[in-house]
Design a protein around this motif. Structure first.
Motif, short mmCIF file in Angstrom:
data_model
loop_
_atom_site.label_atom_id
_atom_site.label_comp_id
_atom_site.label_asym_id
_atom_site.label_seq_id
_atom_site.Cartn_x
_atom_site.Cartn_y
_atom_site.Cartn_z
N THR A 107 0.81 -1.22 0.00
CA THR A 107 0.00 0.00 0.00
C THR A 107 0.85 1.27 0.00
O THR A 107 0.38 2.32 -0.44
N GLU A 108 2.07 1.20 0.53
CA GLU A 108 2.92 2.39 0.59
C GLU A 108 3.89 2.39 -0.59
O GLU A 108 4.35 1.32 -1.03
N ASN A 109 4.24 3.57 -1.04
CA ASN A 109 5.30 3.65 -2.04
C ASN A 109 6.62 3.27 -1.38
O ASN A 109 6.80 3.46 -0.17
N PRO A 110 7.58 2.73 -2.18
CA PRO A 110 8.82 2.23 -1.57
C PRO A 110 9.53 3.25 -0.69
O PRO A 110 10.14 2.88 0.33
N SER A 111 9.44 4.55 -1.03
CA SER A 111 10.17 5.55 -0.22
C SER A 111 9.55 5.72 1.16
O SER A 111 10.17 6.32 2.04
N GLU A 112 8.34 5.20 1.36
CA GLU A 112 7.65 5.35 2.66
C GLU A 112 7.65 4.07 3.49
O GLU A 112 7.21 4.09 4.65
N VAL A 113 8.09 2.97 2.92
CA VAL A 113 8.03 1.69 3.66
C VAL A 113 9.05 1.70 4.79
O VAL A 113 10.19 2.15 4.61
N SER A 114 8.65 1.19 5.96
CA SER A 114 9.55 1.19 7.11
C SER A 114 10.72 0.23 6.87
O SER A 114 10.62 -0.72 6.09
N ALA A 115 11.82 0.49 7.59
CA ALA A 115 13.00 -0.38 7.47
C ALA A 115 12.64 -1.80 7.89
O ALA A 115 13.11 -2.78 7.30
N GLU A 116 11.76 -1.91 8.91
CA GLU A 116 11.38 -3.25 9.40
C GLU A 116 10.59 -4.01 8.32
O GLU A 116 10.84 -5.18 8.06
#
Ligand code: NAD
Length: 304
Positions: A107-116
């Motif tokens: 659902t999130e764009n890759p730049s917003e995905v958490s490190a976890e």
């Protein structure tokens, strides 16, 4: 009840030892592959996550010739125990059909995905192939075949597949490097890249967007958006639950993909299993490090 497999294949798979990781239930691509090898006379061991055991138990009851054991790729003890059981028989074919990402990776764009979220997705969906290969290596027979499952979002950026596409790129690179490493032992490593098939993992992706209209609205690409809207319109008040809606969405996604394919058909797990039989047989001995698309030509056609 399924009896002992009859051997009629011509693929020469009778008596071969086949290990299939990633069975969640009957709909799994992994199960389609396991059943196909079983029907061709191979001896099958499936690996599963404990959370799916209630569904796995039914399959093992129906196919008493198939062995099964827990194998979570993040659990070193389970991996070690799983492969220790295979010590005596050796392994002719190893199928890795394992992937997972939390909803945010879709659902999130890759730049917003958490490190976890990023690390978990890469660990389970890509690095696990290295791990599994490490445990399997001592047991792999001469000319053994390792097969993993990928998706064409590895080669192109596909809206709504997000960080899982990045994991699939890594997985395909791992295929090439493992092919180099294991080629010394005359073991081959390949990936099969299917078109969309309705499975638990696939429905999970649809659910992520059904549950997050904001995420749906900000994604590029109309395919999922119009599939969700059309399924909602079609089912209206009759929608019994989210899963039914996700299934209706997925059918529409498959139809839309078929319309963009050279052969205007949908792909089934049996189609993927047929390719796996070939890759597990001696007919494919000199094929390694490859990604084979079983997608009706979706990845090669550009239908405007
Ligand atoms: P599925 O849900 O049946 O299988 C995914 C499997 O991954 C499950 O059995 C699950 O238990 C396993 N898994 C997840 N985390 C795990 C962990 N920590 N340890 C061990 N196993 C774990 O769905 P599927 O669609 O059959 O997926 C199989 C493979 O096929 C995946 O790699 C998927 O990306 C790939 N694939 C699927 C499609 C499709 O449209 N369904 C298309 C292309 C590729």
């Amino acid at each position: 009840m399924a009896s002992a497999a009859s051997s009629n294949s011509g693929f020469g798979l009778e008596g071969k030892t086949v290990v299939v990781l990633g069975v969640a239930d009957r709909s799994s691509i992994a199960w389609g592959i396991a059943e196909a090898f079983f029907k061709h006379g191979a001896r099958i061991t499936i690996g599963y996550q404990q959370r799916f055991f209630s569904r796995i138990r039914l399959l093992l009851q129906e196919f008493p010739g198939v062995q099964g054991a827990r194998c979570d790729v993040l659990d070193e003890q389970e991996l070690s125990d799983f492969f220790a059981r295979l010590e005596q028989d050796g392994i002719d074919v190893l199928v890795h059909a394992v992937a997972f990402g939390p909803p945010e990776v879709f659902t999130e764009n890759p730049s917003e995905v958490s490190a976890e979220g990023f690390s978990q997705t890469l660990a389970i969906s890509a690095h696990s192939l290295c791990k599994v290969a490490r445990y399997a290596k001592p047991h792999l027979r001469d000319w053994a075949s390792v097969i993993t499952l990928t998706f064409q979002a590895s080669e192109r950026s596909v809206p709504m597949y997000g960080t899982m596409g990045i994991a699939k790129s890594a997985l395909e690179s791992i295929v090439r490097y493992l092919a180099l490493e294991l080629g010394k032992k005359r073991v081959r490593v390949n990936a099969v890249s299917p078109g969309p098939i309705e499975t638990i993992a696939a429905l999970g992706e649809a659910l992520a967007f059904i549950r997050s209209p904001q995420a749906l609205a900000r994604q590029r690409g109309e395919l999922f958006r119009s599939a969700i809207e059309a399924a909602r319109r079609e089912l209206g008040d009759k929608v019994p639950d989210e899963i039914a809606l996700a299934q209706a969405v997925w059918k529409r996604v498959q139809t839309a993909f078929a319309a963009k394919s050279a052969i205007e058909e949908t792909v089934t797990k049996e189609d993927v299993a047929a390719c796996a039989l070939f890759l597990g047989s001696d007919f494919s001995r000199k094929i390694t490090g490859q990604v084979i698309h079983v997608d009706c030509g979706l990845s090669t056609a550009l239908i405007m």
